[in-house]
Design an enzyme around this catalytic site. Structure first.
Site, PDB file in Angstrom:
ATOM      1  N   PHE A  37      51.684  38.799  36.982  1.00  0.00           N
ATOM      2  CA  PHE A  37      50.396  39.411  37.282  1.00  0.00           C
ATOM      3  C   PHE A  37      49.212  38.560  36.841  1.00  0.00           C
ATOM      4  CE2 PHE A  37      51.570  44.179  37.764  1.00  0.00           C
ATOM      5  CZ  PHE A  37      51.906  43.922  39.078  1.00  0.00           C
ATOM      6  N   HIS A 121      58.512  50.172  31.772  1.00  0.00           N
ATOM      7  CA  HIS A 121      57.517  50.528  32.793  1.00  0.00           C
ATOM      8  C   HIS A 121      58.160  51.127  34.036  1.00  0.00           C
ATOM      9  CE1 HIS A 121      54.702  47.410  30.735  1.00  0.00           C
ATOM     10  NE2 HIS A 121      54.822  48.529  30.055  1.00  0.00           N
ATOM     11  N   CYS A 129      58.402  62.819  43.754  1.00  0.00           N
ATOM     12  CA  CYS A 129      57.240  63.587  44.185  1.00  0.00           C
ATOM     13  C   CYS A 129      56.399  63.898  42.949  1.00  0.00           C
ATOM     14  CB  CYS A 129      57.714  64.879  44.842  1.00  0.00           C
ATOM     15  SG  CYS A 129      56.359  66.043  45.112  1.00  0.00           S
TER      16      CYS A 129
HETATM   17  P1  NAD Z   1      52.187  38.734  32.522  1.00  0.00           P
HETATM   18  O1  NAD Z   1      51.932  38.406  33.965  1.00  0.00           O
HETATM   19  O2  NAD Z   1      51.071  39.276  31.723  1.00  0.00           O
HETATM   20  O3  NAD Z   1      52.708  37.433  31.763  1.00  0.00           O
HETATM   21  C1  NAD Z   1      53.756  36.654  32.263  1.00  0.00           C
HETATM   22  C2  NAD Z   1      53.921  35.458  31.354  1.00  0.00           C
HETATM   23  O4  NAD Z   1      55.045  34.727  31.821  1.00  0.00           O
HETATM   24  C3  NAD Z   1      52.730  34.499  31.358  1.00  0.00           C
HETATM   25  O5  NAD Z   1      52.271  34.306  30.030  1.00  0.00           O
HETATM   26  C4  NAD Z   1      53.292  33.188  31.948  1.00  0.00           C
HETATM   27  O6  NAD Z   1      52.833  32.045  31.274  1.00  0.00           O
HETATM   28  C5  NAD Z   1      54.770  33.351  31.724  1.00  0.00           C
HETATM   29  N1  NAD Z   1      55.602  32.677  32.731  1.00  0.00           N
HETATM   30  C6  NAD Z   1      55.364  32.481  34.058  1.00  0.00           C
HETATM   31  N2  NAD Z   1      56.394  31.868  34.649  1.00  0.00           N
HETATM   32  C7  NAD Z   1      57.329  31.672  33.672  1.00  0.00           C
HETATM   33  C8  NAD Z   1      58.619  31.086  33.660  1.00  0.00           C
HETATM   34  N3  NAD Z   1      59.191  30.589  34.773  1.00  0.00           N
HETATM   35  N4  NAD Z   1      59.282  31.044  32.470  1.00  0.00           N
HETATM   36  C9  NAD Z   1      58.723  31.538  31.330  1.00  0.00           C
HETATM   37  N5  NAD Z   1      57.502  32.098  31.297  1.00  0.00           N
HETATM   38  C10 NAD Z   1      56.827  32.173  32.448  1.00  0.00           C
HETATM   39  O7  NAD Z   1      53.453  39.674  32.502  1.00  0.00           O
HETATM   40  P2  NAD Z   1      53.869  40.814  31.470  1.00  0.00           P
HETATM   41  O8  NAD Z   1      53.588  40.389  30.078  1.00  0.00           O
HETATM   42  O9  NAD Z   1      55.239  41.219  31.858  1.00  0.00           O
HETATM   43  O10 NAD Z   1      52.885  42.021  31.823  1.00  0.00           O
HETATM   44  C11 NAD Z   1      52.607  42.333  33.175  1.00  0.00           C
HETATM   45  C12 NAD Z   1      52.865  43.753  33.608  1.00  0.00           C
HETATM   46  O11 NAD Z   1      53.086  43.714  35.019  1.00  0.00           O
HETATM   47  C13 NAD Z   1      54.073  44.372  33.050  1.00  0.00           C
HETATM   48  O12 NAD Z   1      53.689  45.634  32.706  1.00  0.00           O
HETATM   49  C14 NAD Z   1      55.093  44.467  34.212  1.00  0.00           C
HETATM   50  O13 NAD Z   1      55.565  45.800  34.296  1.00  0.00           O
HETATM   51  C15 NAD Z   1      54.309  44.240  35.455  1.00  0.00           C
HETATM   52  N6  NAD Z   1      54.944  43.259  36.408  1.00  0.00           N
HETATM   53  C16 NAD Z   1      56.289  43.306  36.704  1.00  0.00           C
HETATM   54  C17 NAD Z   1      56.829  42.392  37.585  1.00  0.00           C
HETATM   55  C18 NAD Z   1      58.311  42.464  37.872  1.00  0.00           C
HETATM   56  O14 NAD Z   1      58.905  43.535  37.777  1.00  0.00           O
HETATM   57  N7  NAD Z   1      58.944  41.334  38.211  1.00  0.00           N
HETATM   58  C19 NAD Z   1      56.044  41.422  38.195  1.00  0.00           C
HETATM   59  C20 NAD Z   1      54.668  41.409  37.894  1.00  0.00           C
HETATM   60  C21 NAD Z   1      54.145  42.336  36.992  1.00  0.00           C
END
Ligand code: NAD
Length: 262
Positions: A37, A121, A129
């Site tokens: 994100f 999450h 619903c």
């Molecule tokens: P975030 O986007 O805030 O942070 C992701 C982190 O991962 C960043 O600091 C980045 O530097 C790092 N990153 C990116 N690519 C990487 C890699 N290949 N290897 C290691 N690190 C890497 O994500 P967050 O802390 O999980 O918080 C975001 C919120 O969004 C969460 O609540 C989550 O539920 C949701 N989300 C979920 C998904 C999913 O389900 N795949 C995707 C996007 C967001």
């Protein structure tokens, strides 16, 4: 112990501890084609979370949520577990970790073979619903929505048409936690217990900016355990961590599994 960025030190720590656990974030699924994100190409550069991921907004007008979530569902449908997810399943199989706590909603840990997964999450697998709580398979809803051209669908939804609706008349929402919505308390309680009982918590691919997930490493630390960070970019918790590895999870975690086999 002083801070180190050598995966060998992390493998030694995992070998010598009784129980470990892992906390994952969106970064672990970037290698599976699901953007995180907050990074440069992240979803939130396109969609303002205050509008598109707000529960308050959803109950006023779900069309904004669905506009973003249609993209999310496409990404999840196409994604498969990457070597980082698979490595975590192996770590659990070999009893280096007891379970995975995840902020992700994509179900990729379970697909990779992880058995104990606490989803903080929620999950995109099912929808409910918002009035009567009847549960639906997200795939079924996605199949119907995907039959429309996206722009046409968003236009219809803005007019209140084609919004997924329950037999009772209530709106249907994927079981993912939006801003302003309660978290699943049983998952949070299990996650806290796991973090508290672990000698080491390995954070993988999380910017550690979303609470209460970001507080879990401190739960482990308060009970005498160590924090390890595997994240592409620095996090606010790096300063108190024992191991800090700024690299791609899909490179580091298979290496870690290899080191543990030596
Ligand atoms: P975030 O986007 O805030 O942070 C992701 C982190 O991962 C960043 O600091 C980045 O530097 C790092 N990153 C990116 N690519 C990487 C890699 N290949 N290897 C290691 N690190 C890497 O994500 P967050 O802390 O999980 O918080 C975001 C919120 O969004 C969460 O609540 C989550 O539920 C949701 N989300 C979920 C998904 C999913 O389900 N795949 C995707 C996007 C967001």
């Amino acid at each position: 112990m002083s801070m180190t960025n050598d995966p060998k030190d992390l493998s030694k720590a995992l070998k010598s501890c009784d129980t470990g656990c892992v906390l994952t974030g969106a970064g672990i699924s970037v290698g599976s084609g699901i953007p995180d994100f907050r990074s440069e190409n992240g979803l939130w550069t396109k969609y303002d979370p205050g509008v598109y991921a707000s529960y308050q907004r959803f109950i006023q007008d779900p069309s904004y949520f669905w506009e973003m979530h249609i993209d999310v569902m496409h990404l999840i449908q196409k994604a498969a577990p990457n070597p980082a997810h698979k490595a975590l399943a192996e770590l659990e199989d070999n009893q280096y970790i007891t379970g995975v706590i995840t902020q992700n909603i994509d179900g990729l840990h379970q697909k990779a073979g992880s058995e104990t997964v606490y989803e903080l999450h929620g999950s995109n697998e099912t929808c409910s619903c918002i009035i009567c709580s009847k549960t639906y398979k997200t795939q079924k809803i996605a199949d119907h929505l995907f039959s429309f051209e996206k722009e046409e669908l968003v236009t219809l939804m803005r007019k209140g048409k084609e919004i997924p609706t329950c037999q009772c008349g209530g709106w249907i929402k994927p079981d993912v936690v939006l801003f302003g919505e309660m978290m699943p308390l049983t998952s949070l309680k299990s996650a806290e217990e796991l973090a508290a009982s672990s000698d080491i918590i390995v954070v993988v691919g999380s910017s550690l900016q979303v609470q209460p997930a970001a507080a879990l490493p401190f739960v482990t630390k308060r009970t005498g355990g160590a924090i390890s960070i595997i994240n592409k970019e620095p996090t606010p918790v790096d300063a108190v961590a024992t191991h800090v590895i700024h690299e791609d999870a899909e490179k580091v975690l298979p290496k870690l599994v290899e080191l543990l086999q030596q």
